[in-house]
Design a protein around this motif. Structure first.
Motif, PDB file in Angstrom:
ATOM      1  N   GLY A  14      -5.176   0.700 -64.901  1.00  0.00           N
ATOM      2  CA  GLY A  14      -5.108  -0.723 -65.206  1.00  0.00           C
ATOM      3  C   GLY A  14      -6.079  -1.118 -66.304  1.00  0.00           C
ATOM      4  O   GLY A  14      -6.559  -0.288 -67.087  1.00  0.00           O
ATOM      5  N   GLY A  15      -6.468  -2.398 -66.283  1.00  0.00           N
ATOM      6  CA  GLY A  15      -7.345  -2.926 -67.323  1.00  0.00           C
ATOM      7  C   GLY A  15      -8.801  -2.582 -67.082  1.00  0.00           C
ATOM      8  O   GLY A  15      -9.143  -1.597 -66.432  1.00  0.00           O
ATOM      9  N   MET A  16      -9.747  -3.416 -67.595  1.00  0.00           N
ATOM     10  CA  MET A  16     -11.178  -3.193 -67.489  1.00  0.00           C
ATOM     11  C   MET A  16     -11.611  -3.236 -66.027  1.00  0.00           C
ATOM     12  O   MET A  16     -11.096  -4.033 -65.252  1.00  0.00           O
ATOM     13  CB  MET A  16     -11.939  -4.268 -68.267  1.00  0.00           C
ATOM     14  N   PRO A  17     -12.620  -2.377 -65.625  1.00  0.00           N
ATOM     15  CA  PRO A  17     -13.094  -2.414 -64.229  1.00  0.00           C
ATOM     16  C   PRO A  17     -13.817  -3.722 -63.935  1.00  0.00           C
ATOM     17  O   PRO A  17     -14.424  -4.329 -64.816  1.00  0.00           O
ATOM     18  CB  PRO A  17     -14.054  -1.219 -64.157  1.00  0.00           C
ATOM     19  N   GLY A  18     -13.766  -4.158 -62.699  1.00  0.00           N
ATOM     20  CA  GLY A  18     -14.424  -5.401 -62.304  1.00  0.00           C
ATOM     21  C   GLY A  18     -15.934  -5.234 -62.171  1.00  0.00           C
ATOM     22  O   GLY A  18     -16.483  -4.135 -62.319  1.00  0.00           O
ATOM     23  N   LEU A  19     -16.644  -6.354 -61.927  1.00  0.00           N
ATOM     24  CA  LEU A  19     -18.100  -6.322 -61.753  1.00  0.00           C
ATOM     25  C   LEU A  19     -18.459  -5.574 -60.475  1.00  0.00           C
ATOM     26  O   LEU A  19     -17.693  -5.589 -59.504  1.00  0.00           O
ATOM     27  CB  LEU A  19     -18.654  -7.747 -61.678  1.00  0.00           C
TER      28      LEU A  19
END
Length: 248
Positions: free
Chosen positions: A64-69
């Motif tokens: 998927g996209g960018m990893p979360g915090l």
């Protein structure tokens, strides 16, 4: 009537003949097939069938996209088992030599306090008499009356010295012991080379006095000091017997 029956019979014969002729035609060879007709319109959708079983999982899709915090820290877990003791380290470099004990003021002060804390109760207990504490000092007596030298020796043997007040509070404490025994007591003072000038037994100048009116007036013949039951002082001959009171 018979004519009607005859007519009916003739009709039946004619019909039977026709049917016979038709059966003969049907028995003949088939004809040439005709041209196929055009397709009709599609029929309506049928009803939904019963739901089938789930199929096998498909292949993993692209990431998927960018990893979360990052999430919050969880609670601290229980301590683990203590590990084995490590090897002894290499000794450090030797430090510079210290001062000799007698030159180390802090050490000497600490030793002095220890010595005082140990000797003070021992000295007081050895006298086995009245005791009174004022500040850091403890005044005690054995109840005996002796001359000045004997009194001084008795206090030194107990680890103290003849009591001498250096403040009104200490003077009142010593006076209460004197009054309790209803007799006068020597103080830790002595006349110096100059007549009428008294000093502490260690040679220091006196910073507190409580002389009786007109005292001292011994003119060099009364080199010791006694305390009356009211706490006032008088110079006195050192051979007189007075109560021994020590301070620690």
């Amino acid at each position: 009537m018979w004519l009607l029956s005859l007519a009916f019979t003739l009709v039946l014969l004619v019909v039977s003949g026709v049917m016979y002729d038709m059966k003969e035609v049907c028995v003949g060879s088939p004809g040439i097939p005709g041209t196929p007709g055009s397709h009709g319109l599609p029929g309506r959708d049928g009803r939904d069938g019963i739901k089938g079983d789930p199929g096998p999982p498909g292949p993993m899709g692209p990431p998927g996209g960018m990893p979360g915090l990052p999430g919050c820290d969880g609670p601290i877990g229980a301590p683990g088992v203590t590990g084995e003791r490590g090897d002894k380290g290499v000794p450090g470099e030797r430090g510079p030599p210290g001062l000799p004990g007698y030159l180390d003021e802090e050490l000497q002060s600490t030793l002095h306090n220890f010595r005082r804390q140990i000797l003070q109760p021992m000295g007081v207990l050895s006298l086995q008499g009245s005791m009174l504490a004022v500040g850091e000092k403890v005044f005690s007596t054995n109840g005996q009356s002796v001359n000045f030298d004997a009194s001084r020796e008795s206090c030194a043997r107990a680890g103290g010295q003849i009591a001498v007040p250096r403040s009104p509070e200490e003077n009142a404490a010593i006076a209460s012991i004197v009054k309790q025994h209803n007799t006068y007591a020597y103080l830790g003072l002595a006349e110096g080379p100059t007549t009428g000038e008294f000093y502490y037994l260690d040679g220091g100048p006196v910073n507190y006095t409580n002389w009786y009116s007109g005292e001292p007036r011994g003119q060099g013949k009364e080199r010791c000091v006694e305390m009356y039951t009211d706490g006032q002082w008088n110079d006195k001959n050192c051979l007189q017997y007075r109560l021994t009171i020590c301070e620690f």
